[in-house]
Design an enzyme around this catalytic site. Structure first.
Site, PDB file in Angstrom:
ATOM      1  N   ASP A 183     -46.603  13.493  29.873  1.00  0.00           N
ATOM      2  CA  ASP A 183     -45.740  12.452  29.323  1.00  0.00           C
ATOM      3  C   ASP A 183     -46.421  11.703  28.179  1.00  0.00           C
ATOM      4  O   ASP A 183     -45.856  10.757  27.639  1.00  0.00           O
ATOM      5  CB  ASP A 183     -45.319  11.476  30.417  1.00  0.00           C
ATOM      6  CG  ASP A 183     -43.973  10.834  30.138  1.00  0.00           C
ATOM      7  OD1 ASP A 183     -43.201  11.415  29.351  1.00  0.00           O
ATOM      8  OD2 ASP A 183     -43.683   9.771  30.695  1.00  0.00           O
ATOM      9  N   ASP A 185     -46.963   9.594  34.556  1.00  0.00           N
ATOM     10  CA  ASP A 185     -45.748   8.830  34.810  1.00  0.00           C
ATOM     11  C   ASP A 185     -45.219   9.117  36.207  1.00  0.00           C
ATOM     12  O   ASP A 185     -44.597  10.151  36.445  1.00  0.00           O
ATOM     13  CB  ASP A 185     -44.682   9.171  33.765  1.00  0.00           C
ATOM     14  CG  ASP A 185     -43.409   8.365  33.974  1.00  0.00           C
ATOM     15  OD1 ASP A 185     -43.472   7.321  34.647  1.00  0.00           O
ATOM     16  OD2 ASP A 185     -42.361   8.775  33.447  1.00  0.00           O
ATOM     17  N   ARG A 238     -39.704   3.818  26.338  1.00  0.00           N
ATOM     18  CA  ARG A 238     -39.116   2.970  25.297  1.00  0.00           C
ATOM     19  C   ARG A 238     -39.721   1.568  25.319  1.00  0.00           C
ATOM     20  O   ARG A 238     -39.737   0.882  24.297  1.00  0.00           O
ATOM     21  CB  ARG A 238     -37.601   2.932  25.479  1.00  0.00           C
ATOM     22  CG  ARG A 238     -37.130   2.285  26.767  1.00  0.00           C
ATOM     23  CD  ARG A 238     -35.728   2.713  27.152  1.00  0.00           C
ATOM     24  NE  ARG A 238     -35.697   4.090  27.615  1.00  0.00           N
ATOM     25  CZ  ARG A 238     -34.580   4.725  27.985  1.00  0.00           C
ATOM     26  NH1 ARG A 238     -33.413   4.105  27.916  1.00  0.00           N
ATOM     27  NH2 ARG A 238     -34.632   5.965  28.407  1.00  0.00           N
ATOM     28  N   LYS A 244     -40.384   8.761  40.886  1.00  0.00           N
ATOM     29  CA  LYS A 244     -39.781  10.069  40.679  1.00  0.00           C
ATOM     30  C   LYS A 244     -39.837  10.903  41.960  1.00  0.00           C
ATOM     31  O   LYS A 244     -40.649  10.640  42.848  1.00  0.00           O
ATOM     32  CB  LYS A 244     -40.550  10.825  39.583  1.00  0.00           C
ATOM     33  CG  LYS A 244     -40.467  10.232  38.199  1.00  0.00           C
ATOM     34  CD  LYS A 244     -41.326  11.035  37.224  1.00  0.00           C
ATOM     35  CE  LYS A 244     -41.256  10.466  35.819  1.00  0.00           C
ATOM     36  NZ  LYS A 244     -39.933  10.709  35.204  1.00  0.00           N
ATOM     37  N   GLU A 275     -39.802   3.834  31.019  1.00  0.00           N
ATOM     38  CA  GLU A 275     -40.959   3.065  30.535  1.00  0.00           C
ATOM     39  C   GLU A 275     -41.367   3.424  29.111  1.00  0.00           C
ATOM     40  O   GLU A 275     -41.979   2.615  28.415  1.00  0.00           O
ATOM     41  CB  GLU A 275     -42.149   3.278  31.476  1.00  0.00           C
ATOM     42  CG  GLU A 275     -43.011   4.511  31.219  1.00  0.00           C
ATOM     43  CD  GLU A 275     -42.279   5.846  31.394  1.00  0.00           C
ATOM     44  OE1 GLU A 275     -42.701   6.832  30.773  1.00  0.00           O
ATOM     45  OE2 GLU A 275     -41.289   5.894  32.158  1.00  0.00           O
TER      46      GLU A 275
END
Length: 493
Positions: free
Chosen positions: A288, A270, A351, A277, A349
């Site tokens: 992740d 991620d 969810r 990030k 992302e």
């Protein structure tokens, strides 16, 4: 990971063992067995000389001592007998396991099960001793690892000095199966993302299916696009690595019995996507997919234990990458459920892939209950730290059962609220909902988002962001919450 042979067997023949583990409380007080073996004076001398004080987590290995009945005597400090807590007991147990791991012990008589916190019993002690000692042998053994650094434990057998019974044996077997499941979960989450891709997770599921007889079905991008998984594919579209929807089914009960569904977030790396990030510690974003790894670890334990129930798994697996074709803040996508979502932040992302997986699980398997698990929100770490996972849901009996299993296994959950008031934060001027609700109550609004896709089924959501991974010098995956989930499922037989 090497599998230790654990057994329940009362014995008076200590010559069969090279190591005896003995609990010791403050002021040198020990168990009845220790007194029968004439070790009270030896322990008292160690305490009086200042060489051993029996504080919690303090261990003393005596090798070939003339007073000891075995080649090795491992004394394990437990502190105050009156104030012995679950944490103190487990801290001391972990210290004992580490001492064994660093010794030449092979055949061990473990009498730590003779003591336990007041709120528990010997079955709990046997469960925890089995789980902790089996787990202590875990080491990350990937091909990229320097083989000279790997553990080389000599342990082969642990005997608990107690008469065998079905209840005690079931606790032992559950603990060992959970530990082996945790090892798989740890391996997957520890693995670099250039190795542990969505395809690798799919291959792992196929391997479990071949080993244990699970039904396995893997959906590719074309199939998911045709089905209308617009939320999942929005996350996947920025990566060259093909996404997979990984489905497993364990049939242990009547085929007409509705299954329990497990859904695990499988973002194998991620970056945050366009909402990228910070660079610091981004390497850890390989974990992740901790939710997906947990589901696969639970299925390994199910394969070992073969309980009489039906369980299915749905794992959405993808990378979240920035690219010219990546989803952008402000874009609107249509989920498999038909609900539209405005993407305000591409780093929310998890969810998005979970909502389509939750819908697919309900449409395909018609489960009686559904539990999803995900390293979903940094807000959960702020709220609960690294000690407990968050649990939220729409069915209190399901949540209560999960809370009970967490307490029993010491793989704990803490319930956080869901309420219509939080829906206000998810309002969008351009879609049915936004994918984030701002900084306040971040863990709750993430679950509130998922609740819109689980309104017709009993559902619980586990946010494991703070418990699935340890950062810092000893960084790595923990294997949580495999033990609690295995315990919960066994309670549904």
């Amino acid at each position: 990971m090497k599998q230790i042979q654990f057994q329940l067997q009362q014995t008076n023949t200590l010559s069969d063992y090279d190591t005896l583990i003995l609990p010791v409380f403050e002021q040198g007080k020990t168990t009845e067995l220790g007194q029968q073996l004439g070790l009270a004076h030896l322990i008292a001398d160690l305490v009086n000389s200042g060489d051993f004080s029996a504080n919690p987590s303090e261990v003393q290995m005596l090798l070939q001592h003339p007073s000891a009945p075995c080649t090795r005597l491992l004394l394990v400090g437990m502190g105050s007998a009156i104030n012995l807590s679950n944490k103190t007991y487990l801290d001391s147990l972990n210290a004992a396991a580490k001492a064994l791991d660093n010794s030449g012990a092979q055949q061990v008589l473990n009498t730590l099960i003779d003591v336990f916190p007041a709120q528990n019993n010997q079955a709990w002690a046997i469960y925890q001793n089995t789980l902790v000692i089996q787990r202590s042998l875990y080491d990350y053994e990937h091909e990229s690892r320097n083989k000279a650094e790997l553990k080389n434990s000599k342990l082969t057998q642990i005997t608990f000095n107690v008469a065998a019974s079905d209840t005690l044996q079931s606790h032992l077997e559950q603990a060992q199966a959970s530990a082996l499941g945790m090892a798989l979960t740890q391996d997957l989450a520890n693995m670099p993302s250039n190795f542990c891709t969505p395809s690798y997770l799919a291959d792992t599921a196929i391997g479990l299916g071949e080993q244990y007889g699970f039904d396995v079905n893997i959906l590719d991008a074309k199939e998911m696009i045709e089905m209308g998984m617009g939320a999942f594919m929005a996350v996947a579209q920025g990566s060259h690595t093909p996404p997979k929807m990984i489905c497993l089914a364990y049939h242990g009960a009547d085929p007409t019995e509705a299954p329990i569904a497990l859904v695990g977030k499988g973002v194998t790396f991620d970056t945050g996507g366009i909402s990228i990030k910070p660079g610091e510690a981004m390497d850890e974003m390989k974990y992740d997919m901790g939710g997906a790894a947990t589901v696969l670890g639970v299925f390994k334990a199910l394969g070992q234990l073969k309980p009489k129930l039906n369980v299915v798994a749905v794992i959405p697996a993808t990378e979240n990458m920035p690219a010219g074709n990546a989803i952008k803040p402000g874009d609107v996508v249509t989920s498999l459920s038909g609900q539209t979502i405005e993407i305000l932040n591409t780093d929310a992302e998890g969810r998005l892939i979970l909502c389509d997986a939750l819908t697919y699980a309900q449409q395909t398997y018609k489960p009686c209950k559904i539990i999803d698990m995900a390293t979903l929100t940094g807000a959960c770490i702020i709220a609960l730290g690294h000690q407990m996972s968050a649990v939220l849901g729409n069915h209190q009996p399901l949540i209560d059962d999960l809370l009970a299993s967490g307490l029993k296994t010491y793989d704990r959950f803490w319930q956080m609220p869901l309420s219509e008031e939080y829906d206000e934060q998810l309002k969008s001027n351009f879609a049915n909902m936004a994918n984030i609700g701002g900084r306040p109550a971040g863990t709750i609004t993430a679950a509130q988002f998922l609740a819109r896709f689980t309104q017709s089924v009993h559902w619980a959501h586990l946010d494991i962001a703070g418990t699935a991974w340890v950062s810092g010098k000893n960084k790595g995956a923990t294997g949580r919450p495999v033990p609690a989930l295995v315990d919960y499922l066994l309670g549904q037989e």
